[in-house]
Design a protein around this motif. Structure first.
Motif, PDB file in Angstrom:
ATOM      1  N   PRO A 195       0.690  -1.387   0.322  1.00 37.61           N
ATOM      2  CA  PRO A 195       0.023  -0.147  -0.497  1.00 37.61           C
ATOM      3  C   PRO A 195       0.758   1.702  -0.247  1.00 37.61           C
ATOM      4  N   THR A 196       2.082   0.681  -0.177  1.00 33.88           N
ATOM      5  CA  THR A 196       3.279   1.924   0.238  1.00 33.88           C
ATOM      6  C   THR A 196       3.215   2.983  -1.475  1.00 33.88           C
ATOM      7  N   SER A 197       4.315   4.601  -1.229  1.00 36.00           N
ATOM      8  CA  SER A 197       4.913   4.399  -2.476  1.00 36.00           C
ATOM      9  C   SER A 197       6.383   4.365  -2.346  1.00 36.00           C
ATOM     10  N   LEU A 198       6.490   3.596  -2.472  1.00 31.07           N
ATOM     11  CA  LEU A 198       8.350   3.415  -2.418  1.00 31.07           C
ATOM     12  C   LEU A 198       7.937   1.842  -1.621  1.00 31.07           C
ATOM     13  N   LEU A 199       9.021   1.998  -2.893  1.00 33.46           N
ATOM     14  CA  LEU A 199       9.791  -0.063  -2.468  1.00 33.46           C
ATOM     15  C   LEU A 199      10.757  -0.289  -3.262  1.00 33.46           C
ATOM     16  N   LEU A 200      12.082  -0.962  -1.756  1.00 30.76           N
ATOM     17  CA  LEU A 200      12.850  -0.993  -2.245  1.00 30.76           C
ATOM     18  C   LEU A 200      13.332  -1.802  -2.664  1.00 30.76           C
ATOM     19  N   PHE A 201      14.828  -2.712  -2.954  1.00 30.89           N
ATOM     20  CA  PHE A 201      15.197  -3.861  -4.034  1.00 30.89           C
ATOM     21  C   PHE A 201      16.474  -4.443  -4.261  1.00 30.89           C
TER      22      PHE A 201
ATOM     23  N   PHE B  52       8.202 -15.470  -2.413  1.00 34.48           N
ATOM     24  CA  PHE B  52       7.951 -16.504  -1.121  1.00 34.48           C
ATOM     25  C   PHE B  52       8.390 -15.291  -0.296  1.00 34.48           C
ATOM     26  N   ALA B  53       8.111 -15.023   0.663  1.00 34.58           N
ATOM     27  CA  ALA B  53       7.791 -14.138   2.277  1.00 34.58           C
ATOM     28  C   ALA B  53       8.756 -14.714   2.864  1.00 34.58           C
ATOM     29  N   LEU B  54       9.423 -14.117   3.751  1.00 36.93           N
ATOM     30  CA  LEU B  54      10.863 -13.882   4.637  1.00 36.93           C
ATOM     31  C   LEU B  54      10.709 -12.025   5.546  1.00 36.93           C
ATOM     32  N   GLY B  55      10.000 -12.671   6.282  1.00 34.20           N
ATOM     33  CA  GLY B  55       9.567 -11.427   7.514  1.00 34.20           C
ATOM     34  C   GLY B  55       9.103 -10.640   6.113  1.00 34.20           C
ATOM     35  N   ARG B  56       9.277  -9.531   6.334  1.00 37.70           N
ATOM     36  CA  ARG B  56       8.683  -8.656   5.668  1.00 37.70           C
ATOM     37  C   ARG B  56       9.167  -8.620   4.017  1.00 37.70           C
ATOM     38  N   PHE B  57      10.112  -8.952   4.544  1.00 37.83           N
ATOM     39  CA  PHE B  57      11.238  -9.343   2.710  1.00 37.83           C
ATOM     40  C   PHE B  57       9.911 -10.086   1.692  1.00 37.83           C
ATOM     41  N   SER B  58      10.206 -10.138   0.390  1.00 38.80           N
ATOM     42  CA  SER B  58       9.363 -10.758  -0.878  1.00 38.80           C
ATOM     43  C   SER B  58      10.660 -11.280  -1.088  1.00 38.80           C
ATOM     44  N   LEU B  59      10.896 -12.712  -1.886  1.00 42.62           N
ATOM     45  CA  LEU B  59      12.798 -13.110  -2.008  1.00 42.62           C
ATOM     46  C   LEU B  59      11.602 -13.962  -3.458  1.00 42.62           C
ATOM     47  N   ARG B  60      13.280 -13.916  -4.597  1.00 43.17           N
ATOM     48  CA  ARG B  60      13.036 -14.766  -5.616  1.00 43.17           C
ATOM     49  C   ARG B  60      14.237 -15.074  -5.864  1.00 43.17           C
ATOM     50  N   LEU B  61      14.412 -16.577  -6.206  1.00 44.00           N
ATOM     51  CA  LEU B  61      15.553 -17.352  -5.915  1.00 44.00           C
ATOM     52  C   LEU B  61      15.945 -17.941  -7.369  1.00 44.00           C
ATOM     53  N   ALA B  62      16.911 -18.122  -8.445  1.00 42.97           N
ATOM     54  CA  ALA B  62      17.116 -18.929  -9.383  1.00 42.97           C
ATOM     55  C   ALA B  62      18.188 -19.529  -8.844  1.00 42.97           C
ATOM     56  N   ALA B  63      18.322 -20.903  -9.778  1.00 38.34           N
ATOM     57  CA  ALA B  63      19.620 -21.662  -9.969  1.00 38.34           C
ATOM     58  C   ALA B  63      19.473 -21.933 -10.897  1.00 38.34           C
ATOM     59  N   GLY B  64      20.877 -22.163 -11.784  1.00 42.57           N
ATOM     60  CA  GLY B  64      20.785 -23.233 -13.445  1.00 42.57           C
ATOM     61  C   GLY B  64      22.561 -22.961 -13.604  1.00 42.57           C
ATOM     62  N   LEU B  65      22.111 -22.993 -14.705  1.00 42.00           N
ATOM     63  CA  LEU B  65      24.062 -23.468 -15.975  1.00 42.00           C
ATOM     64  C   LEU B  65      23.932 -21.718 -16.658  1.00 42.00           C
ATOM     65  N   GLN B  66      25.212 -21.659 -17.124  1.00 38.00           N
ATOM     66  CA  GLN B  66      25.775 -20.062 -17.430  1.00 38.00           C
ATOM     67  C   GLN B  66      26.873 -20.586 -18.198  1.00 38.00           C
TER      68      GLN B  66
ATOM     69  N   GLY C 270      21.500 -17.260  -7.768  1.00 38.91           N
ATOM     70  CA  GLY C 270      20.829 -15.660  -7.875  1.00 38.91           C
ATOM     71  C   GLY C 270      19.701 -15.703  -7.339  1.00 38.91           C
ATOM     72  N   LEU C 271      19.255 -14.254  -6.363  1.00 40.48           N
ATOM     73  CA  LEU C 271      18.423 -13.734  -5.351  1.00 40.48           C
ATOM     74  C   LEU C 271      18.302 -12.136  -5.371  1.00 40.48           C
ATOM     75  N   THR C 272      16.262 -11.780  -5.336  1.00 42.62           N
ATOM     76  CA  THR C 272      17.121 -10.970  -5.429  1.00 42.62           C
ATOM     77  C   THR C 272      15.721 -10.920  -4.592  1.00 42.62           C
ATOM     78  N   ALA C 273      15.262  -9.910  -3.650  1.00 39.58           N
ATOM     79  CA  ALA C 273      14.757  -9.515  -2.309  1.00 39.58           C
ATOM     80  C   ALA C 273      14.274  -8.003  -2.606  1.00 39.58           C
ATOM     81  N   TRP C 274      12.851  -7.786  -2.559  1.00 39.88           N
ATOM     82  CA  TRP C 274      11.968  -6.194  -2.452  1.00 39.88           C
ATOM     83  C   TRP C 274      10.978  -6.781  -0.984  1.00 39.88           C
ATOM     84  N   THR C 275      11.337  -4.981  -0.910  1.00 36.15           N
ATOM     85  CA  THR C 275       9.992  -4.449   0.675  1.00 36.15           C
ATOM     86  C   THR C 275       9.382  -3.212   0.293  1.00 36.15           C
ATOM     87  N   PRO C 276       8.053  -3.088   0.800  1.00 39.08           N
ATOM     88  CA  PRO C 276       7.405  -1.854   0.587  1.00 39.08           C
ATOM     89  C   PRO C 276       8.613  -1.347   1.554  1.00 39.08           C
ATOM     90  N   TRP C 277       8.749   0.234   1.757  1.00 35.83           N
ATOM     91  CA  TRP C 277       9.017   1.024   2.842  1.00 35.83           C
ATOM     92  C   TRP C 277       7.902   2.115   3.074  1.00 35.83           C
TER      93      TRP C 277
END
Length: 213
Positions: free
Chosen positions: A11-17, A179-193, A206-213
């Motif tokens: 519901p906020t106007s700011l998202l940190l990632f 998927f959630a970890l506390g107030r953070f939402s996460l994206r995990l990835a793994a594979g071959l490059q 790879g790891l991505t995290a985001w949370t409203p502020w």
């Protein structure tokens, strides 16, 4: 970093990632998304992002700092989220190896950024991201599909990057998104490059995290 659909319940106007990709090359970045109203509603938005990375280019190592501030608009059709941005970007590189260090001049240009987060059904998620930059004539894109298990989307992903230096890489792997970890939402990835600087394949995570502020 995909952020168009990352704020569905904020519901906020700011998202940190922030994000990290680790393989034989490494890139880490962080930033913020700001909306005039709310990040979960249609309207004008801005993204500010700063990242740093290291990769091998033959006998040399390239250390880079990349930043951008882009402005755009996001739409919320019934099936998902669509966002488009444009704005300035800048890069600074340091080449090292062969007993020498070369600091390259800073470069500035234009970045174009587009994202789609689509939900073809209640339990599926399809994402597409494309980022084009003129400072290195670079292009990065990623496609992913996921099916929801226990509130998290699981499925395959495919990503590709290339730029004017001749460097290119493909990532083929699996992801777990939203998927959630506390107030953070996460994206995990793994594979071959597979990268142009190597003749073999290597693992990436790879790891991505985001949370409203």
């Amino acid at each position: 970093m995909a952020v168009a659909g990352a704020e569905a319940t904020s519901p906020t106007s700011l998202l940190l990632f922030g994000s990290l990709e680790a393989s034989p090359s490494v890139f880490v970045s962080g930033g913020a998304k700001v909306a005039l109203d709310r990040v979960d509603r249609e309207g004008f938005v801005a993204l500010a992002n700063l990242g740093a990375g290291r990769r091998r280019e033959g006998a040399l190592t390239r250390d880079s700092i990349v930043g951008a501030v882009v402005f755009g608009y996001q739409w919320f059709p019934e099936w998902g989220v669509v966002a488009a941005y444009a704005g300035p970007e800048g890069t600074m590189d340091v080449l090292s190896g062969c007993s020498c260090v070369q600091v390259l001049p800073a470069r500035f240009g234009l970045r174009l950024h587009g994202e789609v987060w689509a939900r073809p059904s209640d339990d599926t998620l399809l994402t597409a991201t494309l980022i084009l930059g003129s400072t290195r004539m670079s292009a990065w894109g990623r496609l992913s599909w996921g099916y929801r298990f226990w509130g998290t989307y699981l499925g395959p992903e495919l990503a590709h990057y290339r730029d004017e230096t001749g460097y290119a890489k493909w990532n083929v792997g699996l992801h777990a998104t939203d998927f959630a970890l506390g107030r953070f939402s996460l994206r995990l990835a793994a594979g071959l490059q597979m990268a142009s600087a190597r003749r073999d394949t290597a693992a990436y995570v790879g790891l991505t995290a985001w949370t409203p502020w």
